[in-house]
Scaffold this active site. Structure first.
Site, PDB file in Angstrom:
ATOM      1  N   TYR A 106       0.589  -3.997  11.976  1.00 18.28           N
ATOM      2  CA  TYR A 106       0.430  -2.641  11.427  1.00 18.28           C
ATOM      3  C   TYR A 106       1.086  -1.597  12.336  1.00 18.28           C
ATOM      4  O   TYR A 106       1.848  -0.752  11.873  1.00 18.28           O
ATOM      5  CB  TYR A 106      -1.047  -2.318  11.177  1.00 18.28           C
ATOM      6  CG  TYR A 106      -1.504  -2.851   9.850  1.00 18.28           C
ATOM      7  CD1 TYR A 106      -1.399  -4.207   9.563  1.00 18.28           C
ATOM      8  CD2 TYR A 106      -2.002  -2.021   8.860  1.00 18.28           C
ATOM      9  CE1 TYR A 106      -1.772  -4.720   8.336  1.00 18.28           C
ATOM     10  CE2 TYR A 106      -2.387  -2.528   7.630  1.00 18.28           C
ATOM     11  CZ  TYR A 106      -2.276  -3.875   7.370  1.00 18.28           C
ATOM     12  OH  TYR A 106      -2.643  -4.376   6.161  1.00 18.28           O
ATOM     13  N   ASN A 124     -10.232  -2.777   2.491  1.00 16.12           N
ATOM     14  CA  ASN A 124      -9.936  -2.794   1.056  1.00 16.12           C
ATOM     15  C   ASN A 124     -11.211  -2.491   0.275  1.00 16.12           C
ATOM     16  O   ASN A 124     -12.289  -2.370   0.871  1.00 16.12           O
ATOM     17  CB  ASN A 124      -9.413  -4.173   0.647  1.00 16.12           C
ATOM     18  CG  ASN A 124      -7.944  -4.375   0.985  1.00 16.12           C
ATOM     19  OD1 ASN A 124      -7.150  -3.435   0.958  1.00 16.12           O
ATOM     20  ND2 ASN A 124      -7.578  -5.597   1.293  1.00 16.12           N
ATOM     21  N   HIS A 173       0.830  -1.225   0.000  1.00 15.35           N
ATOM     22  CA  HIS A 173       0.000   0.000   0.000  1.00 15.35           C
ATOM     23  C   HIS A 173       0.861   1.271   0.000  1.00 15.35           C
ATOM     24  O   HIS A 173       0.545   2.244   0.675  1.00 15.35           O
ATOM     25  CB  HIS A 173      -0.962   0.009   1.203  1.00 15.35           C
ATOM     26  CG  HIS A 173      -1.950  -1.105   1.175  1.00 15.35           C
ATOM     27  ND1 HIS A 173      -3.151  -1.019   0.499  1.00 15.35           N
ATOM     28  CD2 HIS A 173      -1.917  -2.341   1.719  1.00 15.35           C
ATOM     29  CE1 HIS A 173      -3.821  -2.157   0.642  1.00 15.35           C
ATOM     30  NE2 HIS A 173      -3.093  -2.978   1.365  1.00 15.35           N
TER      31      HIS A 173
END
Ligand code: NDP
Length: 491
Positions: A338, A128, A55
């Site tokens: 993350y 997404n 990303h």
């Protein structure tokens, strides 16, 4: 007074000349004393931070989430508190595989990461534009991403890698079908849906949990491109989606999404024909109809791309009371990876940057680290403590236990049923008289530096381990132990 803006160094010193370096004579050489030149060159070398491994190419805008339907029977999250309530948000769109300079209009899954600045902390929904994913087990994630990136020898994308992996991982087929369908080439970022994809949980005021999926349905309508259209577009504009989003918002044409949830009770989850926590599966709409929650509108472009988009850090671990995680294995892994990626990529204190900083007060015992803005100030930096002004946890925010057959997932009190005194007392009783004396002298020397109420609290522990242990320390601290305290600790 002149309104001229004086150019300065980063230290704020006025600069006289920003075009000519300091040299020994007009032909040079340069001098080390030109700190203005050195500062500029050295800062320039450090302008980039590592791009996201996935990303990397993204576009973002701020907006507003407005509640249109009361779902308080499912969730106590303050963001959903009442119809009409508005919460600021930031949505970052991205492609998955391409690097930061990749073309926007390539066939790929699109990231749809939202940060809601709620009044009970930031809630990040890192989704997404597809409701499912390629793998259901996080052990396969890094390997999967390698297949989407470049061949280690040729440095080119490689169909062998991609299809070798997919053909060996049939759980990818659902997502592969969506990727190669029309929706794999969205015409703009405004013309596609977003999905939280994972199963999350909602918890209501009665502390009842229900499983949930989040959907963001574009109100601009789904629009896709053909391969030919995307090839032609990339040929003339590599930034097509960024351009469309930025210009639309700048012109006041603000895109909107209808925010919906699907819910599933725990009983339904047990009876569901598939694993409801499997990220490669959807929950059929017919069985679990969409329930509208609100409208999300994007209406403000960031002022500074690097500060507000490149450094924007989204993590599924950013959850708020009333919205929780689930047993989904992919989600469980993302809860760690993350935030870990941001600590590496942006820095330990990425949550203190303006774009990531919650709009509500932040009070905890984490301190320092690179680039800290001094969060916490002079306040107590450890817990437990006896500082009444220090932040405290409140059990009202405890999630209900999750029952998994014979065991339940919960925060178990690690001190219940634990004897903290017998073994310390046994050790004390092994010591010779001289050793006991040296021990209690050393303790009294250190403990004597603490406040009196702390001395009294600690004395109780010595007495509980062994009355002689407590008596000797008390004597050396010149503390007369009240009889009722002795009775209390010995009972
Ligand atoms: P439903 O008939 O209940 O759901 C159909 C859903 O499919 C639609 O609501 C739409 O999702 C989505 N859809 C429609 N056209 C396309 C397309 N060309 N490409 C991708 N998705 C499309 O059936 P199911 O719920 O059993 O879903 C059938 C399949 O639809 C799924 O296996 C999945 O691939 C796809 N899908 C399902 C979603 C779900 O949450 N159930 C969500 C998205 C896709 P939407 O309204 O979100 O656009």
């Amino acid at each position: 007074m002149s309104d001229k803006k004086q150019l300065t160094t980063a230290e704020g010193c006025p600069i006289a000349d920003n075009e000519n370096s300091i040299t020994a004579g007009p032909r040079g050489p340069l001098l080390m004393q030109d700190v203005q030149l050195l500062e500029q060159m050295q800062h320039f070398n450090r302008e980039r931070i590592p791009e996201r491994v996935v990303h990397a190419k993204g576009s973002a805008a701020y907006g507003t989430f407005t509640v249109t339907n009361d779902i308080s029977k499912y969730s106590k999250a303050s963001i959903f508190a009442e119809v009409g309530k508005q919460t600021e948000c930031l949505l970052r769109f991205s492609t998955v595989a391409g690097e930061r300079g990749a073309a926007d209009a390539e066939r790929d899954v699109r990231g749809f990461a939202i940060k809601f600045y709620t009044d009970q902390g930031n809630w990040d929904l890192v989704g997404n534009n597809t409701p499912v994913f390629f793998v259901r087990d996080p052990l396969k994630f890094a390997n999967f991403i390698h297949t989407q990136k470049r061949d280690p020898k040729t440095n080119m994308r490689c169909m062998n890698m991609q299809w070798d992996f997919w053909s060996m991982c049939p759980e990818s087929l659902h997502q592969v079908t969506i990727l190669f369908s029309d929706r794999g080439l969205p015409r703009t970022l405004r013309n596609m849906n977003g999905y939280g994809s994972h199963t999350y949980s909602l918890v209501n005021d009665a502390n009842e949990r229900i499983w949930c999926k989040f959907h963001f349905k574009t109100m601009q309508g789904i629009e896709c491109m053909t391969d030919e259209e995307s090839t032609e577009l990339i040929g003339r504009d590599r930034e097509s989606h960024q351009r469309d989003l930025f210009n639309s918002i700048a012109q006041g044409d603000c895109p909107k999404w209808r925010v919906c949830i699907q819910v599933m009770t725990d009983k339904q989850a047990h009876e569901f024909k598939w694993n409801p926590f499997d990220l490669t599966k959807v929950w059929p709409h017919a069985d679990f109809p969409l329930i509208e929650v609100g409208i999300m509108e994007l209406n403000r472009n960031p002022e500074n791309y690097f500060a507000e988009v490149e450094q924007a850090s989204f993590s599924p671990s950013a959850l708020v009371p009333g919205i929780g995680h689930s047993p989904d294995k992919m989600l469980q892994a993302r809860l760690m990876s993350y935030a870990d990626a941001h600590r590496y990529r942006v820095g330990t204190n990425y949550q203190q940057l303006p774009v990531n900083r919650p709009k509500c007060p932040v009070m905890h015992y984490q301190r320092d680290g690179a680039m800290s803005t001094g969060l916490g100030g002079a306040a107590t930096n450890y817990h437990p403590n006896s500082d009444n002004a220090a932040p405290k946890a409140d059990p009202v925010y405890a999630e209900p236990p999750l029952h998994l057959g014979d065991v339940s997932v919960d925060r178990y009190n690690s001190r219940v049923d634990h004897d903290d005194f017998s073994q310390a007392g046994n050790l004390y009783r092994l010591f010779s008289d001289e050793q006991k004396d040296r021990l209690t002298t050393a303790i009294a020397g250190a403990l004597g530096g603490a406040r009196e109420e702390i001395q009294m609290r600690q004395l109780c522990h010595f007495f509980r381990a062994d009355p002689d242990y407590g008596r000797r320390v008390a004597e050396k601290l010149n503390i007369e132990v009240p009889a009722e305290m002795l009775e209390a600790v010995q009972s």
